[in-house]
Design an enzyme around this catalytic site. Structure first.
Site, short mmCIF file in Angstrom:
data_model
loop_
_atom_site.label_atom_id
_atom_site.label_comp_id
_atom_site.label_asym_id
_atom_site.label_seq_id
_atom_site.Cartn_x
_atom_site.Cartn_y
_atom_site.Cartn_z
N GLU A 442 -4.65 18.38 -47.91
CA GLU A 442 -5.68 19.13 -47.18
C GLU A 442 -5.46 20.64 -47.31
OE1 GLU A 442 -5.99 17.37 -43.28
OE2 GLU A 442 -6.63 15.47 -44.15
N GLU A 520 -5.28 9.38 -47.91
CA GLU A 520 -5.04 9.25 -46.47
C GLU A 520 -6.29 8.70 -45.80
OE1 GLU A 520 -3.11 12.73 -44.79
OE2 GLU A 520 -4.02 12.30 -42.84
#
Ligand code: GAL
Length: 824
Positions: A442, A520
């Protein structure tokens, strides 16, 4: 070779017995002892704070605490709202600290070099030898080595001082720990040697009958005149040499000569998740017939294939990655790395059906990868959580959720990223368990094209060092803030964090040639702590007791519900797409810190299907039902729902059979079908009355599994469970003892919270306790623990003495329980 008598501090010197001296003398007389690696974990002096004078060798540290590595002092607590790590760091203390180790070296200045290797020290470590600085390393998760030779005293005592600075807080999005929490080794080498991490083993050709193992290594020399050496490269299986090759070399001073040697193995035994066969590759250096150096590594022979249509395959077998993200911590033991902690974590994950781990979001210990190699786990080896932009996660501070920047790595990235990434790949690239690299999680800069040159640079570094593909876990698929498609395209395999069905549909339409993996996703697990089922007034009381000012946490927890449907959806999207390599749920185990969506008093996360102590929650059985074939059925909630008499309760089942029938007090409540491709769970509305619920699962009309849940009576006894009774007398082996409170008839008392006292007799020490309650502030280092929803955990560490360990658990009003161990 482990030669404990070669290194000791001055306190220990005084304590050495005559026998010790004799052993030390004998060891130092062998040539081999002079060219070897010593475990350097024992006998350090430790003090909190920055003690500048301690850099000087003459400093008197005798009043400091004597400790052994692995060491994490943050875990000792106490938990406090005032600790600046806040909710991100689990409210645990952090700061500066200093370590010292006094030792002698049994080597000779003309012939030898001395190096020290740290597998990780959290963080901002500065290392000094005899008052001289040899290096600084900001990243606390990276392994590093220093050449101490220039400042070493080959006669007399040396003092190694390590200062750490983990004071800038919040300094991480999760609990990091503080200390020298991974192995330290001292390496004494001949001046003609194979540098650390230069040994690189691959298998360029693999067929059923033959595999070619390529071994590359460097040899360097610091002798003034050229050296003529013989290298012997051998491949071993179970300590037996299968094949070897000798080469003669001439090495000149300061030149790093690189060698490449091919060796064939006939009828190779492949490394796979089911049969993780390992070979050892050893390179020995001889001069005039005398062994002057050895480097070795393990390897596994396997073919890896990545394909947009068939996903990931190993040895030609298409294998969906049923993965979990893990943070590096070991629950009640904090960041301190013990091999047994890792083994137990992976055993529990394997029983859940998991075959893969993503090292979120930093380099893990060497032991972690060693254990993955041995157990056949597939690893997405991840490096960064931040590039150049600081993250500002929501953090609870003084009862309020605020966005506070974490002082993690962004400010060091420009200066250190390339070196850290290089060292990470060099350290880990021989592990057969590693199947791909990840350069980020991220990362903000991947939202725009700003990420492109950085991603390209990092990927180039990896591609130049290794053959495995690179991914990058990007956020935004299916959300408003989509990542830059051009930046995303830099990875070999696109990494999708939290992608939804519509995200896949878009990706497939726009980028039909791209390979993808769900780096994820949400887990199918409620946010309520393990075994917590709340209804009506009890639910209100629980939340009132937490005293939250905002409804935010409540909404978040309630939306996720008792079954975590988002987790079902993410697995469904992955399993129906052959080309998607797999998924990594957030997370496998609960971890300290990142207490989202809670604030104080929560001190650990609750995303995972397994709690901080390793006790399964209901979601664990969802994954078992989807990821395993050994027949199973699970039902929840428990059946001690006082206050719910006469009211309707939803009862859920997970099974890998194709039908489940639920019985209440012997009466059928109906059969429900199951189809792992289409149905994730079964559900009945049941009127609660104390008694028995029984689920019977069948497959093709045959009963395959049963589970009974009974309303339990009062707590009466303690059941103890340990996975092994034979332990290693090595001073670092651990026994995890799981305690469960039962009633007089042997039923689990699901909400029992009895205080259990622990006693350890014999050759072991109690080093940790816990119960999986993420709101609990009792110390992890105590001789007692309250059970939480019937369970608590005690962890014993062995000593170096062989013998017996007797563990006793007692509690007022309960029958005492004991369990015995043997250490060898
Ligand atoms: C993800 C992030 C993880 C963790 C998780 C919590 O977006 O990658 O590190 O913070 O959220 O929900």
């Amino acid at each position: 070779m482990n030669t404990p008598f070669l290194s000791f501090n001055h306190k220990q010197i005084k304590q050495l017995t005559l026998i010790g001296f004799i052993v030390a003398f004998l060891v130092s007389c062998t040539k081999e002892a002079q060219v070897t690696t010593h475990n350097f974990n024992k006998g350090w002096q430790f003090s909190k704070g920055e003690i500048t004078a301690a850099i000087q060798p003459a400093f008197n540290d005798s009043a400091w605490e004597t400790i052994n590595i692995p060491h994490d002092w943050s875990i000792k607590g106490p938990f406090s709202k005032d600790n600046p790590s806040f909710s991100r760091g689990g409210w645990l203390p952090t700061g500066k600290c200093t370590y010292r180790k006094t030792f002698t070296v049994d080597a000779n200045a003309n012939e030898h070099k001395v190096f020290v290797y740290f597998d990780g020290a959290y963080r901002n470590s500065t290392v000094y030898i005899n008052g001289n600085k040899v290096g600084f390393r900001p990243l606390g998760y990276i392994g590093f080595e220093y050449d101490l030779t220039k400042f070493i005293k080959f006669k007399g005592e040396n003092v190694l001082t390590v200062t750490l600075d983990n004071s800038s807080q919040p300094g991480s999005r999760w609990y990091s720990g503080t200390g020298i929490y991974r192995d330290v080794t001292l390496k004494i080498r001949n001046k003609t040697y194979i540098p650390t991490w230069s040994l690189y083993v691959t298998t360029p050709q693999i067929s059923k009958n033959k595999a070619t193992i390529n071994t590359k290594f460097k040899v360097t020399s610091e002798f003034n005149k050229a050296k003529h050496v013989l290298t012997k490269t051998s491949i071993l299986k179970n300590d037996k040499v299968i094949t070897s090759k000798e080469d003669k070399l001439t090495i000149s001073k300061g030149i790093n000569e690189e060698f490449s040697i091919d060796l064939d193995i006939i009828n190779p035994e492949f490394w796979s998740p089911e049969s993780p066969n390992l070979y050892t590759v050893k390179v020995e250096l001889f001069e005039n017939g005398e062994l002057i150096g050895t480097e070795s590594t393990r390897t596994g022979i396997r073919t890896l294939d990545y394909n947009k249509d068939s996903g990931f395959s190993i040895n030609g077998v298409q294998t969906k990655l049923k993965g979990v993200c893990l943070h590096h911590g070991g629950g009640p033991l904090g960041a301190a790395v013990y091999r047994r902690t890792i083994e137990r974590q992976l055993e529990i994950l394997r029983e859940m059906g998991c075959n893969a781990v993503r090292t979120a979001h930093n380099p893990f210990s060497t032991e972690f990868l060693d254990v993955c190699d041995e157990m056949g786990f597939l690893v997405m080896n991840e490096m960064f959580d931040e590039w150049e932009v600081v993250k500002e996660p929501a953090t609870t501070q003084n009862g309020k959720k605020v966005r506070i920047p974490v002082d993690f790595y962004a400010n060091q990235f420009k200066e250190w990223a390339d070196k850290d990434l290089t060292d990470f790949v060099l350290r880990d690239r021989n592990h057969p368990s590693v199947i791909m690299w990840s350069i980020g999680n991220e990362i903000d800069q991947m939202k725009t094209d700003e990420g492109i040159p950085i991603a390209e640079r990092l990927i180039d570094i990896i591609h130049n060092l290794d053959y495995r593909p690179v991914t990058n876990g990007l956020i935004g698929y299916g959300w408003d803030a989509w990542p830059s498609d051009e930046a995303a395209a830099t990875s070999d395999i696109k990494g999708f964090n939290y992608i939804k069905e519509n995200g896949f549909v878009r990706e497939e339409a726009l980028f039909p040639e791209a390979m993808g993996i769900v780096t994820e996703c949400a887990s199918a697990q409620s946010f309520y702590p393990r075994g917590t089922y709340l209804y009506g007034a009890q639910k209100k009381a629980w939340w009132d007791n937490l005293n939250y000012e905002s409804k935010d946490a409540y909404n978040w927890v309630e939306t996720r519900g008792l079954i975590g449907e988002r987790g079902y959806a993410s697995w469904r999207a992955v399993k129906k797409r052959k080309g998607v390599m797999g998924q990594f749920i957030w997370t496998g185990f609960d971890y300290l810190g990142e207490v989202i969506p809670f604030g104080w008093p929560a001190r650990s996360s609750s995303f995972a299907p397994i709690d901080l102590c390793g006790f399964p929650k209901d979601g664990y059985y969802f994954y078992q039902s989807q990821w395993t074939s050994k027949p199973m059925v699970h039902i929840f909630p428990h059946w001690n729902l006082e206050g719910m008499e006469g009211k309707e309760v939803a009862v859920y089942a997970y099974t890998n059979g194709d039908e489940v029938e639920l019985f209440q007090d012997g009466k059928s409540l109906g059969k429900q079908s199951n189809d792992i491709n289409d149905v994730e769970y079964q559900q009945w509305k049941v009127i609660y009355t104390p008694g028995t619920l029984k689920a019977i699962a069948s497959k093709n009309g045959k009963i395959v599994a049963e589970k009974e849940v009974k309303t339990a009576g009062k707590p009466a006894k303690i059941e103890l469970f340990a996975r092994r009774s034979n332990l290693k007398a090595n001073g670092t082996d651990l026994a995890y003892i799981e305690c469960t409170i039962l009633d007089a008839d042997g039923n689990v008392v699901p909400n029992a919270d009895n205080l259990i006292e622990f006693k350890v007799d014999g050759v072991g020490t109690l080093i940790g306790v816990g119960n999986g309650d993420n709101m609990n502030h009792d110390s992890f280092q105590a001789s007692s623990r309250k059970a939480f929803n019937s369970k608590c955990l005690a962890i014993i560490k062995t000593s170096e003495k062989t013998g017996d360990i007797k563990f006793t658990a007692s509690s007022k009003g309960l029958e005492t329980a004991t369990i015995k161990f043997i250490t060898e």
